[in-house]
Design an enzyme around this catalytic site. Structure first.
Site, PDB file in Angstrom:
ATOM      1  N   HIS A 233      -2.869  30.555   0.277  1.00 54.65           N
ATOM      2  CA  HIS A 233      -2.040  30.388  -0.918  1.00 54.65           C
ATOM      3  C   HIS A 233      -1.347  29.024  -0.887  1.00 54.65           C
ATOM      4  CE1 HIS A 233       1.132  31.004  -3.886  1.00 54.65           C
ATOM      5  NE2 HIS A 233       2.015  30.761  -2.955  1.00 54.65           N
TER       6      HIS A 233
ATOM      7  N   ASP B 196     -10.329   2.488 -20.161  1.00 51.29           N
ATOM      8  CA  ASP B 196     -10.698   3.556 -19.240  1.00 51.29           C
ATOM      9  C   ASP B 196      -9.992   3.291 -17.927  1.00 51.29           C
ATOM     10  OD1 ASP B 196     -12.157   5.457 -17.566  1.00 51.29           O
ATOM     11  OD2 ASP B 196     -13.613   5.523 -19.196  1.00 51.29           O
TER      12      ASP B 196
ATOM     13  N   TRP C 219       0.446  26.986   6.048  1.00 52.27           N
ATOM     14  CA  TRP C 219      -0.033  25.701   5.515  1.00 52.27           C
ATOM     15  C   TRP C 219       0.483  24.540   6.344  1.00 52.27           C
ATOM     16  CZ3 TRP C 219       1.917  21.179   3.211  1.00 52.27           C
ATOM     17  CH2 TRP C 219       3.296  21.128   3.054  1.00 52.27           C
TER      18      TRP C 219
ATOM     19  N   SER D 179     -10.532  12.437  -1.412  1.00 54.24           N
ATOM     20  CA  SER D 179     -10.444  12.537  -2.858  1.00 54.24           C
ATOM     21  C   SER D 179      -9.103  12.005  -3.359  1.00 54.24           C
ATOM     22  CB  SER D 179     -10.634  13.993  -3.271  1.00 54.24           C
ATOM     23  OG  SER D 179     -10.157  14.208  -4.562  1.00 54.24           O
ATOM     24  N   SER D 180      -8.018  12.428  -2.711  1.00 51.10           N
ATOM     25  CA  SER D 180      -6.695  11.975  -3.158  1.00 51.10           C
ATOM     26  C   SER D 180      -6.563  10.476  -3.022  1.00 51.10           C
ATOM     27  CB  SER D 180      -5.587  12.609  -2.320  1.00 51.10           C
ATOM     28  OG  SER D 180      -5.606  13.977  -2.463  1.00 51.10           O
TER      29      SER D 180
ATOM     30  N   HIS E 115       6.898  15.239   4.546  1.00 48.65           N
ATOM     31  CA  HIS E 115       8.043  15.011   3.671  1.00 48.65           C
ATOM     32  C   HIS E 115       7.697  14.110   2.486  1.00 48.65           C
ATOM     33  CE1 HIS E 115      11.980  15.760   2.344  1.00 48.65           C
ATOM     34  NE2 HIS E 115      12.082  14.494   2.056  1.00 48.65           N
TER      35      HIS E 115
ATOM     36  N   GLU F  81       4.936  13.953   1.184  1.00 46.99           N
ATOM     37  CA  GLU F  81       4.088  14.831   0.371  1.00 46.99           C
ATOM     38  C   GLU F  81       4.927  15.601  -0.649  1.00 46.99           C
ATOM     39  OE1 GLU F  81       0.936  15.404  -0.042  1.00 46.99           O
ATOM     40  OE2 GLU F  81       0.968  17.349  -1.070  1.00 46.99           O
TER      41      GLU F  81
ATOM     42  N   TYR G 181       7.496  14.527  -2.116  1.00 47.89           N
ATOM     43  CA  TYR G 181       7.765  13.619  -3.229  1.00 47.89           C
ATOM     44  C   TYR G 181       6.508  13.360  -4.051  1.00 47.89           C
ATOM     45  CZ  TYR G 181      12.387  13.123  -1.444  1.00 47.89           C
ATOM     46  OH  TYR G 181      13.654  13.403  -1.047  1.00 47.89           O
TER      47      TYR G 181
ATOM     48  N   SER H  41      10.697  12.759 -17.952  1.00 50.09           N
ATOM     49  CA  SER H  41      11.315  11.583 -18.564  1.00 50.09           C
ATOM     50  C   SER H  41      10.575  11.124 -19.816  1.00 50.09           C
ATOM     51  CB  SER H  41      11.374  10.427 -17.565  1.00 50.09           C
ATOM     52  OG  SER H  41      12.073  10.833 -16.424  1.00 50.09           O
TER      53      SER H  41
ATOM     54  N   HIS I  29      14.197  16.781   9.418  1.00 47.85           N
ATOM     55  CA  HIS I  29      15.088  17.844   8.933  1.00 47.85           C
ATOM     56  C   HIS I  29      14.310  19.141   8.706  1.00 47.85           C
ATOM     57  CE1 HIS I  29      14.506  16.304   4.526  1.00 47.85           C
ATOM     58  NE2 HIS I  29      13.598  17.185   4.828  1.00 47.85           N
ATOM     59  N   HIS I  30      13.000  19.072   8.848  1.00 50.98           N
ATOM     60  CA  HIS I  30      12.204  20.310   8.828  1.00 50.98           C
ATOM     61  C   HIS I  30      12.167  20.942  10.213  1.00 50.98           C
ATOM     62  CE1 HIS I  30      10.433  19.518   4.817  1.00 50.98           C
ATOM     63  NE2 HIS I  30      10.626  18.262   5.165  1.00 50.98           N
TER      64      HIS I  30
ATOM     65  N   THR J 110      18.592  10.746  -5.363  1.00 49.80           N
ATOM     66  CA  THR J 110      17.541  11.577  -5.944  1.00 49.80           C
ATOM     67  C   THR J 110      18.140  12.580  -6.912  1.00 49.80           C
ATOM     68  OG1 THR J 110      16.588  11.474  -3.754  1.00 49.80           O
ATOM     69  CG2 THR J 110      15.489  12.882  -5.354  1.00 49.80           C
TER      70      THR J 110
ATOM     71  N   LYS K  34      19.516  11.856 -10.563  1.00 50.57           N
ATOM     72  CA  LYS K  34      18.599  11.560 -11.674  1.00 50.57           C
ATOM     73  C   LYS K  34      18.667  12.665 -12.715  1.00 50.57           C
ATOM     74  CE  LYS K  34      18.549   8.259 -10.190  1.00 50.57           C
ATOM     75  NZ  LYS K  34      19.361   7.306 -10.907  1.00 50.57           N
TER      76      LYS K  34
ATOM     77  N   ARG L 208      10.391  34.299   7.084  1.00 49.87           N
ATOM     78  CA  ARG L 208       9.256  34.113   6.179  1.00 49.87           C
ATOM     79  C   ARG L 208       7.968  34.484   6.911  1.00 49.87           C
ATOM     80  NH1 ARG L 208       8.462  27.528   5.993  1.00 49.87           N
ATOM     81  NH2 ARG L 208       6.719  28.022   4.648  1.00 49.87           N
TER      82      ARG L 208
END
Lengths: 370, 191, 70, 529
Positions: D80, D109, D145, D173-174, D257, D259, D261, D272, D306-307, D332, D335, D454
């Site tokens: 998931h 294009d 994950w 790909s990314s 981290h 990621e 963002y 916006s 911080h994770h 952040t 905004k 979790r």
């Protein structure tokens, strides 16, 4: 308009946070000085967030209500105001710095390293905890004691469903206890919310944490780092006793260990072994090999009719004692005593139609373990 | 339009170079992290210091050094410190020993991995000589006493009173068909 | 746009980068920044300021630890 | 990459529409076709990942094991997460970039059309490989994950090798997608479309693309190290050989981290665009927004640990990451104030895209608040790895990233198809989603604070009530997405004709094109004043 209606129950929820009892919605204040400090920090930052939220959402909903086109609102074309922007950035900065002060103080207290009265080594295993009282010769495993039937919904669930173990960690009240955490296999994490102690147990590393439990009682927690299949089934239970009772417990535990050693010398009948073996099997083996001995295809091999349990006894004993490298099969030689090992091997050789009739004695185990 | 093609190609090459650089950086994080750990004592990683200059011990204070022996999964050896803890003065050289016995019916090779708690103290514990510097090979039923010679740095912060030195014993016996120890490779097949 | 694109040196770049880190910049200054054709100036300054930020936070930590007498 | 625009898109193809048949989609180099493919793929993945989420929630409806066994439960949580992050959110943003970036900057294009085709067609293979692990012996990846070693190396099922290759393919790909976006934005802007005039969506994507190029290779590196540990006897993460399982977490979160963002900056861009349109006002503080997004990108590399507050960092490390996180959170967070100020004294209307955008602002802010709480290191000891964290990142990602994608779809769908969306259906979809999301994720704060870890398949009785509520909410939210599917299909097939500008307050080059947008956007570069 409609927007705000949806917000109301939420605000209700938030405001009633401290009030609700049956549906616990908030962090419990805990039972140690550190836990209470953390709870205070939690509440402060929570109310800060609520306050900011009220202001921001207040302005937003004001605009939604009053500056809508259907009410004839005309757009005012301003799109920049550096002063306002700097202000609304500085204010949260100020608030956060104010938050950082008590947070730092608490953190420094948590890293206090004064001498402890008792050292306990906690080792995470898939999926149980091992507690060793350093310098006391006390060493035991703590395994989930909730019956499989309750988990499978075949029996009514007990009050402490999934939060109960056979042997809780016993600690004296009012003394500083230092925990040394490590792991036997993957990363686990030992958590008791009431103590606000959560520390990862990492293979090859030793981590440190401490607690001064204040009141006698039973405190429950869980493993919080995903550690494989039964991650959800390895609770932490800590029983805090007054000093005298703790001393008594310590003495009893030492005596029991001695008795255990003696019982390995006596003769055991097949029936006795089978009976004891079934219990041992259910706590130590059934999680993987299943109560039916059928295992889980592709993950855990079946024991019913397996060449291990019906073939050479010595090979069977070896694999139980020393595990199988590279698989989830652990070395039980260090986890179970000789009697339990003899019992469980006997049980495996005779249950589920294996019917070998073999009986393994504790002495045999001791010999192989020499 | 050709001008644009060149511009695109130049940009793509630069960006790809950036990717390769970052991929390399991912790997560079491994040694960088070791350096970082050594400097900050992060993670309680202990460095193998080897010989150190012998200085006068600081007899004005003493610290407790506690020893733990931990077996990793699938490691059947009997493994424990002979002394559970000792008190030493910072700067004083001290030798202790761990006991190990191989109870199985085959030769096995083990590697001990040291770790120190609190992590902050790791950089002040100098191991002059240690069985963890090499792997240990024991024949069936063989037993051994393995020494550790260490010094606690006099710069150890005042607030640290107890250090725990833990060794985790890992089985690194290669899975050779005849059970003979061949190389110090650690491959394990998954489940 | 009327300004000379080469105008503004080190200090101006620093100011713009600091404004970015803080997250507030005025439209006027932005126009000025983007009339410069040297993005590298800003990128390098950004990285430098990030390093300074790390050092400052480390000093802050030192200071907090010394206060906490640890 | 040899292709220049001239060969592909220049005068030779000027009048040609799409090719017919399946070949159109397989060999297309048209940014709109590829954008469409990305979006459909992402929707398919969203529904797949969502089905897994519903399975998880169904099992958690009551205490006890009812539907699935713990091994399978762990596979579900892992798949998931992976599918939603890499299969739903990221491709959806790439799809939107494909559709919108050329139209917004006045380009014909994307800059590298063939690479564009490649970068999409890798994805279905990557995910087919990933999903096929569910049917392998030993099952699919079951280590979350975040795939912490050694659970994902020494103790992983054999399918982990396929998982690693799938991650490599997604990464490639990314990266190709990101390169394409950067090349398009830097090299194909219409004359007069200076950097300072770029719409915020384009800006946010430009910065996201640089982030992707910086961190996807690190992810590739970390899975390569895993692969080597598993198959080639190295010991990057294996303590036995002198490696370090904590190192894995450091490298992973060094990717992880930023990621976060990557998944939220394009959402900032979308919101916006939408809020000013329906407030009929210019965005408040455009300049600040651009600067803040740019600096977030750099500073996001400084807070990864911080994770990991509970892995046993020394005190100085904990303090460093706590301070850095709190300091970075402010620019952040504020905004949000810009969006509120944009609405203030505007002339607001509440079409479906605006409703999603408003929900984004409110719910993302709530996710930001819990993020602030998590930044307080001592308090994090109580929150870490509980449902409080689950609630936090779902508030950021579902009503954050996912709602922004839905808002974008409703907002630009009339431009893409030439038909107006069915407002009524859109609003029903919105309200069901909004209610469903909150019923699902808000109670998770409570069970987390009450002590529920979790990633557990079964839980103690005191968590039962809120878990039932969350499961009910999940089913409401899940099934209401079928309405979204229906709305999109209905809008493609018919509906009132859309004008060129579509929305009264819309500004930007894309709205100067006819609706539906022609196959080749701006064959003649527009003049930007």
């Amino acid at each position: 308009m409609t927007k705000r209606i949806w917000l109301l129950p939420w605000i209700g929820f938030l405001v009633s946070l401290p009030a609700a009892a049956a549906w616990q919605v908030n962090l419990s204040p805990g039972h140690t000085a550190i836990a209470r400090d953390i709870h205070d920090l939690h509440m402060i930052i929570f109310w800060v967030c609520v306050a900011i939220g009220v202001v921001v959402f207040g302005v937003m909903f004001w605009s939604i209500l009053h500056h809508r086109k259907s009410k004839g609102a005309e757009a005012h074309h301003f799109h920049e105001n550096t002063v306002v922007e700097i202000l609304w950035t500085l204010i949260p900065f100020g608030i956060l710095i104010a938050m950082a002060v008590p947070a730092t103080a608490t953190l420094i207290r948590m890293y206090d390293s004064t001498e402890a009265d008792l050292d306990v080594q906690i080792t995470g295993y898939q999926w149980k905890w091992r507690y060793q009282y350093l310098g006391q010769d006390i060493d035991y495993f703590s395994v989930l004691s909730t019956p499989r039937e309750q988990i499978n919904n075949e029996e009514e669930k007990g009050e402490h469903y999934l939060l109960e173990v056979d042997n809780p960690l016993v600690l004296p009240a009012g003394k500083k206890v230092r925990f040394l955490l490590t792991s036997n296999d993957v990363i686990h994490s030992w958590w008791v919310p009431s103590f606000a102690v959560k520390k990862d147990a990492i293979p090859g590393f030793v981590n440190e944490a401490w607690v001064i439990p204040e009141e006698p009682g039973i405190y429950r927690g869980q493993c919080t780092e995903l550690c494989g299949k039964d991650h959800g089934f390895m609770p932490v239970v800590v029983e805090v006793k007054p000093q005298e009772e703790f001393d008594q417990w310590l003495a009893d535990a030492k005596a029991a260990a001695a008795e255990q050693a003696a019982s390995a010398e006596q003769e055991w009948t097949l029936e006795q072994l089978m009976q004891r073996g079934e219990q041992v099997y259910n706590t130590s083996c059934a999680a993987c090999h299943q109560a039916s001995g059928q295992g889980v295809p592709g993950a855990f091999p079946a024991l019913a009719g397996s060449p291990i349990t019906t073939g050479d006894i010595d090979a069977h004993i070896d694999i139980v004692l020393h595990g199988k490298a590279g698989t989830a099969m652990q070395a039980f030689g260090s986890q179970l005593n000789a009697v339990d090992l003899a019992a469980v091997i006997t049980f495996e050789r005779n249950a589920w139609g294996n019917d070998t009739g073999d009986s393994v004695s504790p002495q045999q185990i001791a010999e192989r373990n020499q | 339009m050709d001008e644009l093609g060149r511009k695109n190609r130049r940009l793509v090459i630069r960006l790809l170079a950036g990717c390769v650089l970052m991929f390399g950086f991912g790997f560079a994080l491994v040694p960088l992290y070791d350096v970082f750990c050594r400097v900050t004592g992060l993670n309680g990683k202990v460095t193998n210091t080897g010989p150190v200059a012998i200085e006068d011990a600081d007899i004005s204070r003493s610290v407790r050094v506690q020893f733990l022996g931990v077996n990793n999964e699938g490691m059947p050896w009997e493994f424990r410190p002979l002394d559970e803890s000792v008190r030493v003065h910072p700067g004083e050289m001290r030798q202790i020993a761990f006991f190990a016995r191989n109870p199985t019916s085959r030769r096995m090779i083990a590697q001990a991995i040291p770790s120190v708690a609190p992590a902050e103290a790791a950089q002040y514990l100098h191991k002059v000589n240690c069985f963890c510097f090499d792997s240990q090979s024991l024949a069936s039923q063989e037993q051994v006493e393995m020494p550790v010679l260490f010094v606690i740095d006099k710069k150890l912060p005042e607030h640290i009173h107890t250090l725990t030195l833990s060794y985790t014993l890992f089985d690194i016996t290669p899975e050779a068909p005849d059970g003979q120890a061949l190389a110090s490779e650690t491959r394990r097949s998954p489940l | 746009m009327a300004e000379d694109p080469q105008k503004g040196g080190f200090l101006k770049t620093l100011q713009s980068v600091l404004a970015a880190m803080f997250g507030v910049q005025s439209e006027h200054r932005r126009l000025e920044d983007f009339s410069s054709h040297k993005p590298w100036r800003f990128i390098l300054m950004g990285l430098a300021v990030a390093v300074v930020f790390v050092v400052l936070v480390m000093l802050l930590v030192r200071w907090a630890l010394s206060l906490g007498a640890v | 990459m040899e292709t220049t625009l001239g060969q592909n898109l220049g005068d030779t193809h000027h009048d040609h529409g799409p090719a017919s048949g399946i070949g159109r989609w397989l060999f297309t180099t048209n940014h709109k076709d590829i954008g469409t493919l990305y979006l459909w793929f992402s929707l398919l993945m969203f529904l797949t990942g969502g089905t897994m989420a519903l399975l998880i929630r169904a099992e958690l409806f009551q205490p006890g094991l009812q539907l699935v066994q713990p091994e399978f439960f762990n596979q579900m949580t892992t798949m998931h997460g992976l599918i939603m992050v890499f299969g739903a959110v990221m491709p959806a943003f790439v799809g939107l970039a494909n559709w919108l970036v050329p139209m917004m900057i006045g380009a014909p294009d994307m800059a590298l059309p063939r690479m564009n085709n490649w970068s999409f067609w890798i994805l279905p293979f990557a995910f087919a490989m990933m999903i096929s692990t569910l049917f392998m012996e030993g099952g699919a990846p079951n280590f979350g994950w975040t795939f912490y070693a050694p659970l994902s190396t020494t103790y992983a099922p054999p399918s982990v090798t396929f998982f690693i290759f799938a991650v490599h393919m997604m990464g490639i790909s990314s990266i190709m997608g990101a390169i394409n976006v950067i090349a398009t934005i830097l090299n194909l802007r219409a004359p007069g479309m200076t950097m300072m005039k770029l719409p915020l969506f384009v800006w946010s994507w430009l910065i996201t693309a640089f982030l992707l190029i910086a961190v996807m290779p690190v992810l590739a590196g970390v899975v390569t190290m895993m692969l080597m540990d598993i198959h080639f006897g190295t010991s990057f993460f294996n303590a036995a050989g002198g490696g370090d399982p904590v190192l894995f977490q450091h490298v992973f979160w060094f990717f992880g981290h930023p990621e976060v963002y990557i998944m939220i900056l394009p959402a900032f861009g979308i919101i916006s665009e939408i809020i000013p349109t329906f407030a009929r006002k210019r965005l408040f503080g455009y300049a600040s927004m651009v600067y803040a997004i740019a600096s977030i990108a750099i500073l996001s590399f400084l807070v990864w640990a911080h994770h990991m507050f509970t892995v046993g960092l020394p005190l100085a490390g904990e303090l460093f990451f706590m301070f850095a996180t709190m300091l970075i959170a402010v620019p952040t967070g504020v905004k949000v104030f810009n969006w509120v100020a944009t609405m203030f004294r505007g002339s607001l209307t509440f079409e479906t895209p605006m409703l999603f955008a408003l929900a984004f602002v409110v719910l993302f802010t709530i996710g930001g608040f819990s993020g602030l709480m998590l930044a307080i290191a001592p308090a994090d000891f109580q929150y870490h790895d509980t449902y409080f964290v689950v609630a936090h990142f779902h508030y950021v990602l579902v009503p954050g990233a996912i709602f922004s994608i839905m808002a974008a779809t409703y907002f630009w769908l009339p431009k893409w198809t030439g038909h107006m969306i069915n407002e009524r259906m859109g609003k029903i979809h919105f309200w069901l989603s909004f209610v469903g999301v909150n019923i699902t994720f808000f109670p998770m704060h409570f069970v987390g604070l009450a002590g529920m870890p979790r990633r557990i398949p079964d839980y103690a009785l005191q968590f039962a009530d809120f878990n039932s509520v969350a499961s009910v909410g999940a089913f409401i939210f899940g099934f209401s997405q079928l309405l979204f599917l229906y709305n999109v299909i209905a809008c493609i097939r018919g509906g009132a004709r859309a004008t060129d500008r579509v929305w009264e307050g819309a500004h930007g080059l894309e709205w100067t094109l006819p609706s539906p947008a022609p196959y080749h956007s701006f064959s003649q570069p527009p003049v930007v004043k």
